[in-house]
Motif scaffolding. Structure first.
Motif, PDB file in Angstrom:
ATOM      1  N   PRO A 152      35.983  42.737  38.983  1.00 57.11           N
ATOM      2  CA  PRO A 152      36.973  41.539  38.829  1.00 57.11           C
ATOM      3  C   PRO A 152      36.298  40.503  38.032  1.00 57.11           C
ATOM      4  O   PRO A 152      35.015  40.179  38.236  1.00 57.11           O
ATOM      5  CB  PRO A 152      37.048  41.176  40.053  1.00 57.11           C
ATOM      6  N   GLU A 153      37.062  39.533  37.148  1.00 60.71           N
ATOM      7  CA  GLU A 153      36.035  38.373  36.632  1.00 60.71           C
ATOM      8  C   GLU A 153      36.676  37.321  37.111  1.00 60.71           C
ATOM      9  O   GLU A 153      35.939  36.181  37.003  1.00 60.71           O
ATOM     10  CB  GLU A 153      36.886  38.566  35.083  1.00 60.71           C
ATOM     11  N   ARG A 154      37.588  37.321  38.196  1.00 63.41           N
ATOM     12  CA  ARG A 154      37.767  35.933  38.816  1.00 63.41           C
ATOM     13  C   ARG A 154      37.477  36.240  40.182  1.00 63.41           C
ATOM     14  O   ARG A 154      37.573  37.130  40.788  1.00 63.41           O
ATOM     15  CB  ARG A 154      39.187  35.572  38.745  1.00 63.41           C
TER      16      ARG A 154
ATOM     17  N   TYR B  46      30.463  33.972  44.501  1.00 65.60           N
ATOM     18  CA  TYR B  46      30.048  34.291  43.209  1.00 65.60           C
ATOM     19  C   TYR B  46      29.499  35.744  43.367  1.00 65.60           C
ATOM     20  O   TYR B  46      28.890  36.069  44.383  1.00 65.60           O
ATOM     21  CB  TYR B  46      28.868  33.355  42.755  1.00 65.60           C
TER      22      TYR B  46
ATOM     23  N   ASP C 291      34.315  43.945  44.824  1.00 65.45           N
ATOM     24  CA  ASP C 291      35.849  43.782  44.737  1.00 65.45           C
ATOM     25  C   ASP C 291      36.173  42.700  45.572  1.00 65.45           C
ATOM     26  O   ASP C 291      35.591  42.572  46.534  1.00 65.45           O
ATOM     27  CB  ASP C 291      36.379  45.264  44.547  1.00 65.45           C
TER      28      ASP C 291
END
Length: 201
Positions: A2-4, A14, A29
């Motif tokens: 995931p990027e967000r 983070y 994830d």
């Protein structure tokens, strides 16, 4: 991956993954559980390269599918274990992959951690003290019920403002310097403690 990152009241989230090769078997994830609680999953497939990444993709799909419908994190991991064993070679095969998982949820009952054979959770307290939390649990895809279920233990964490919860795979603790010395758990804890001002920024 995931990027967000999820928005969890009271926490900053983070994550980063740097594979040993172009692709690998480590993953992280984010999911939403049956009661709406955000959950972080971290995993590590035995082996490296493309075969490990494919097996991890399968694991990710199973976890994402089960997270919203199972009544507990333990049931979700049990279902993941059953699904992976169903698609695996014979139990006598020494080549079968397995997966370690660490699950951290943020809900009304507090911050909860379940570990299925994964590396411990590093909890660095606001005063700089630390502990490695390693509840019982066996890797996913190795053994069937009821032994797998009996091995699982879920714990509740006592967290306070300024604490850091650090999930990691053995890729970082097994890393060696030019002299051949492993980073190890205690050096990792020292690094996190020494950089608390950055993590809290």
């Amino acid at each position: 991956l995931p990027e967000r990152f999820p928005s969890v009241p009271g926490f900053d989230i983070y994550a980063i993954s740097i594979p040993a090769y172009d692709v690998g078997g480590d993953y992280y994830d984010f999911s939403t559980l049956w009661d709406g609680s955000p959950m972080i999953a971290i995993g590590d497939v035995s082996g490296k390269g493309i075969s490990a990444s494919i097996y991890m993709a399968e694991t990710k799909g199973v976890v994402q599918s089960l997270a919203p419908i199972m009544a507990s994190m333990a049931e979700m991991v049990e279902g993941t274990n059953t699904a992976l064993l169903h698609n695996s070679p014979s139990l006598t095969s020494l080549r079968r992959s397995f997966v370690t998982l660490g699950l951290l949820s943020f809900g009304k009952k507090g911050v909860r951690y379940l570990r299925a054979g994964h590396t411990p959770l590093l909890h660095v307290h606001a005063d700089g003290s630390h502990e490695f939390l390693q509840p019982r649990g066996m890797a996913v895809g190795l053994i069937r019920e009821p032994l797998f279920t009996e091995s699982l233990e879920e714990i509740t964490l006592a967290t306070h403002s300024g604490d850091v919860l650090f999930l990691f795979s053995d890729g970082i603790t097994d890393a060696r310097n030019p002299e051949g010395a492993e980073l190890g758990y205690q050096r990792l804890a020292g690094f996190v403690r020494d950089n608390l001002h950055i993590l809290r920024a």
